[in-house]
Design an enzyme around this catalytic site. Structure first.
Site, PDB file in Angstrom:
ATOM      1  CE  LYS A 291      -2.626  12.155  -4.284  1.00  0.00           C
ATOM      2  NZ  LYS A 291      -1.424  11.548  -4.912  1.00  0.00           N
TER       3      LYS A 291
ATOM      4  CB  CYS B  74       0.108  10.244  -1.478  1.00  0.00           C
ATOM      5  SG  CYS B  74       1.900  10.467  -1.654  1.00  0.00           S
TER       6      CYS B  74
ATOM      7  CD  GLU C  34      -0.540   7.898  -4.370  1.00  0.00           C
ATOM      8  OE1 GLU C  34      -1.110   8.828  -4.957  1.00  0.00           O
ATOM      9  OE2 GLU C  34       0.515   8.054  -3.711  1.00  0.00           O
TER      10      GLU C  34
END
Length: 552
Positions: free
Chosen positions: A113, A149, A45
């Site tokens: 994300k 994540c 990330e």
């Protein structure tokens, strides 16, 4: 014949703001995957910028440079595996945390994300927009879903990917360490595997960034939660993971499984790595610290020597008239065992001069903590002078217990650029010293063996600022103090909760009072390694001016 897929995992250490260097590191990882016959190389990330960037990523010049570096990197990704790399993405005036898939000389896919963490050390809702859940991307024979994540810490994104055809989950992370974090991650990722029935690759970065330490410990799971690969914790690694298509779906084949360390080793490695990277990423090659003969400075000296080598550590003994002969001997023995330089600077004459300069103002007042703090501040002054003269970063040595209750002198022993012990309670300091004496690892640069003499560990802690001084003259015994602090700080327990657990009400009230009135000191303290969920700085944000007290 069954279809196969080789995925190269790059568990590496990017630097915040070093966009060109991070791109070069990414390309080097890609060449390793290409040589190994991989179909995809995966990075973590926000790799192109380093992580966490905090507000800097909102600066247009910064995110524009990062996106340009991704585009330039894409032009180089030809005739070989695809490359997955994290970075910022501006779309329709909104800034996103993105995962780019580079292939055949272009950006082939961009994943945005969805779940933005906004607790503890994270403020992503402050800086990024949340994207809707997306579908998978295809590389060769495989459809891959990439929850970024936090996206994998909740069911929604992974379930959406599975329902839209993903055959494996590749999770790129910037997940910082805290004690027992590996178990937390494992439990959550097993849950995602059970829910989706898909193999899962958890890929995490390593490295220190200010207070945070990214510990790697990447792993691969098959459906059912079977562990197929485990990368080491805190160390860089390149791993090639093979997948094969079966009648039940894609499955990872067994690969190397590194052993993860126990808590004391993990904490110690975190302190070593965070200090090494803080120095390296800010441009310092050498450090110095005041070596008092006490346990805290001895442990910081060991951490520094393990991080950058004893030859790059200068220890300084600054005795006053209250410094015991035992402390002089213990400091010398510690420096000798570590193999580092030890200088001595007497502070009695400067102390006398400062006392004389103030005598006409203080003449009608009895001696008190003012004169004690004067010694500490003279030490801080002299150490900072040496830091300036020699270009060596000064390390400060206060543990979490002392930082919590203000048993430290602002502009004195709190002086310094970094504090490896800032999130380590005193009771753990003792055990960490014993662990280091009994343990040596290849990543430690100082000698093996007993580098902190048992006499240093066993003697009653003392600041030695007045005759026969002991820490317990002013504080509860450390086992009691740390247990109360664990309640007040780490668990946010009430006074009543702690009294119900068996602690004396007056003692709890004393510790609470010291905790709250010391906020101003912590606000001005050096950054230090985060080891727990409730480290002082970004995890626990309390007002400095605060008149509320829990009366229990």
């Amino acid at each position: 014949m069954s279809a196969t897929f080789r995925l190269t995992l790059a568990q590496l250490n990017p630097s915040v703001g070093a966009i060109e260097a991070n791109a070069a590191l990414a390309y080097d990882a890609w060449t390793k995957g290409q040589a190994a016959g991989a179909q995809m190389v995966a990075l973590t990330e926000m790799f192109i910028t380093g992580y966490q960037t905090q507000d800097m990523v909102m600066k247009p010049a910064f995110y524009t440079a990062a996106m340009a570096a991704i585009s330039a990197l894409a032009l180089r990704i030809k005739d070989g595996p695809a490359l997955g790399i994290g970075g910022p993405c501006l779309q329709n005036g909104q800034l996103y945390n993105a995962y780019y898939i580079l292939a055949e000389g272009k950006i082939a896919a961009t994943v945005l994300k969805h779940d933005l963490p906004n607790e503890g050390v994270f403020d992503e809702k402050r800086i990024f927009a949340a994207a809707p859940p997306q579908g998978p991307y295809r590389i060769g024979p495989l459809r891959i879903g990439s929850p970024i994540c936090e996206d994998a810490w909740h069911p929604e994104v992974a379930e959406t990917l599975a329902e839209s055809g993903a055959q494996i989950l590749l999770v790129p992370n910037g997940s910082p360490y805290h004690r027992d974090k590996a178990d937390v991650r494992s439990g959550l990722m097993v849950a995602r595997v059970v829910e989706t029935g898909l193999p899962l690759v958890y890929l995490n970065m390593i490295g220190g960034q200010d207070d945070q330490v990214f510990d790697g410990a990447s792993f691969v799971l098959n459906p059912g939660g079977a562990l197929m690969a485990q990368l080491p914790q805190f160390l860089p690694a390149i791993a090639h993971i093979d997948f094969v298509e079966t009648e039940e779906g894609w499955r990872a084949l067994p690969a190397e499984k590194a052993l993860l360390p126990e808590a004391y080793e993990a904490d110690y490695h975190a302190m070593v790595l965070s200090l090494r990277d803080y120095l390296g990423k800010t441009g310092f090659k050498k450090v110095l610290l005041g070596l008092s003969g006490g346990i805290d400075s001895a442990l910081v000296a060991a951490i520094a020597a393990d991080a950058i080598g004893p030859q790059n550590l200068r220890c300084v003994m600054l005795p006053s008239r209250y410094t015991s002969q035992a402390s002089l001997e213990d400091a010398a023995a510690c420096a000798r065992a570590l193999g580092c330089q030890l200088d001595t600077v007497q502070i009695s004459a400067p102390q006398d001069a400062a006392t004389a300069a103030l005598a006409h103002l203080f003449q009608d007042r009895p001696a008190d903590v003012t004169e004690e703090n004067l010694q500490s501040r003279l030490r801080g002054l002299l150490l900072m002078a040496m830091s300036n003269k020699f270009g060596e970063m000064l390390l400060t040595t206060g543990n979490k217990s002392e930082m919590a209750v203000g048993y430290c002198t602002i502009y004195g022993d709190m002086n310094g650029g970094y504090n490896p012990l800032k999130d380590l309670y005193k009771t753990r300091v003792f055990e960490t010293c014993r662990w280091r004496n009994a343990t040596h690892r290849p990543w430690m640069l100082a000698p093996a063996g007993e580098v902190i003499a048992p006499r240093i560990i066993d003697k009653p802690p003392s600041a030695e600022l007045r005759p026969d001084q002991k820490d317990e003259d002013s504080l509860p015994p450390y086992p009691v103090l740390d247990a109360i602090l664990d309640g007040l700080v780490d668990r946010e327990a009430s006074v009543a909760d702690l009294v119900a657990e068996g602690f004396d009400h007056a003692t709890v009230m004393q510790v609470q009072h010291l905790l709250y009135i010391s906020e101003y000191k912590r606000f001005q303290s050096a950054p230090g390694t985060r080891l727990t969920r409730r480290a002082f700085w970004m995890d626990r944000r309390y007002p400095i001016a605060n008149r509320w007290r829990d009366q229990g």
